[in-house]
Design a protein around this motif. Structure first.
Motif: not given
Length: 311
Positions: A287-293, A302-307, A14-15, A282-283
């Protein structure tokens, strides 16, 4: 096609990507009210774009988007620019994102080189009527093709690493982009705006449009963005069934709902909520995880911790 983007997909890990560029610009005190949204800063305060982008790089984003989501030749000409000036301003969005990446690497020489995703927003983004979330366009295929072709030519010949066609709400628009992206130099992802777990905003089945890209040579990743977080896991499943060979990108909005009884917002907005949500995505196969508005650097961190935990 061998690219850094393709290599990230092939690695199978995951990225992290960025959050809402407009969200961060507003948090930094910039007024982006207006028809061009954050793209107006390309003219009035380009340094603000660099700083907002850098904020996401500093918390671990590996891919950052440009401020071109709402910047189109049609929209910019309407403000008084010539076509040449409009194209140059769109191209500058890539240059500013690249500048942020270069400054980040200069300060963090041990870090992986970030990638720049040239944002290609939907036609509805220039209408200012919310149709990017409904897909209710009154436009011919020919005119819609022309609209996207102009901006794609500019961004495809820029220093971007990939094209990010995002918040696509209609089957019509998805089909036209599928055709246009066959001719691009850069690889791409296509991310949809959805009204529920199975349908684009205009009611077209997610599986139907995803299948159009299943064997697409240039579109390497499919996904959803600016959707409610609770829809993401089910939408990932739809995309994977219809296009099993593609990577998956997800960057929903915060999903916040205002509750007047205690003057509070509720949704995937706190860092802990974001970390847990990212782990679920991720589960599910993202593959690519982030956020929008309303997802800013704190939430991306915080999401980076899961990655990181899945590496």
């Amino acid at each position: 096609m061998t690219t850094d983007f393709a290599a990230l997909i092939a690695a199978g890990k995951p990225v992290r990507i960025d959050g809402g560029l407009a969200t961060q610009c507003e948090a930094m005190g910039h007024n982006i009210d207006g028809e061009l949204w954050s793209a107006q800063l390309l003219q009035s305060n380009p340094r603000a774009i660099v700083d907002a982008t850098r904020a996401y790089l500093d918390v671990g984003a590996r891919i950052v988007a440009t401020a071109s989501y709402q910047a189109s030749r049609q929209g910019l000409v309407a403000t008084g620019l010539t076509e040449r000036e409009s194209d140059a301003l769109i191209r500058s969005s890539v240059e500013l994102a690249r500048q942020a990446c270069n400054e980040f690497i200069a300060a963090n020489p041990e870090a992986d080189e970030p990638l720049v995703a040239a944002s290609v927003g939907p036609y509805g983004a220039i209408l200012h009527d919310g149709s990017e979330y409904t897909g209710a366009y009154a436009i011919s295929d020919e005119d819609l093709r022309s609209f996207h072709a102009e901006r794609l030519r500019v961004l495809d010949n820029s220093a971007a690493d990939l094209l990010a066609c995002e918040t696509i709400p209609s089957g019509q628009e998805a089909s036209i982009l599928a055709d246009l992206l066959l001719e691009t130099r850069l690889p791409a992802w296509v991310s949809f705006s959805c009204r529920d777990e199975k349908h684009l905003a205009d009611g077209t089945a997610v599986a139907e449009v995803a299948a159009e890209f299943a064997d697409h040579p240039n579109v390497l990743v499919l996904g959803v963005n600016c959707v409610a977080p609770e829809l993401v896991v089910a939408l990932i499943a739809e995309l994977r069934r219809a296009a099993p060979g593609k990577g998956i990108v997800v960057y929903p909005n915060s999903g916040e709902v205002y509750r007047s009884t205690d003057n509070s917002w509720h949704g995937t907005s706190t860092p802990l909520q974001c970390e847990r949500a990212a782990a679920e995505w991720i589960e599910a196969g993202a593959t690519f995880i982030g956020g929008c508005c309303r997802i800013g650097p704190e939430q991306i961190a915080a999401m980076s911790l899961s990655v990181t935990k899945t590496r």
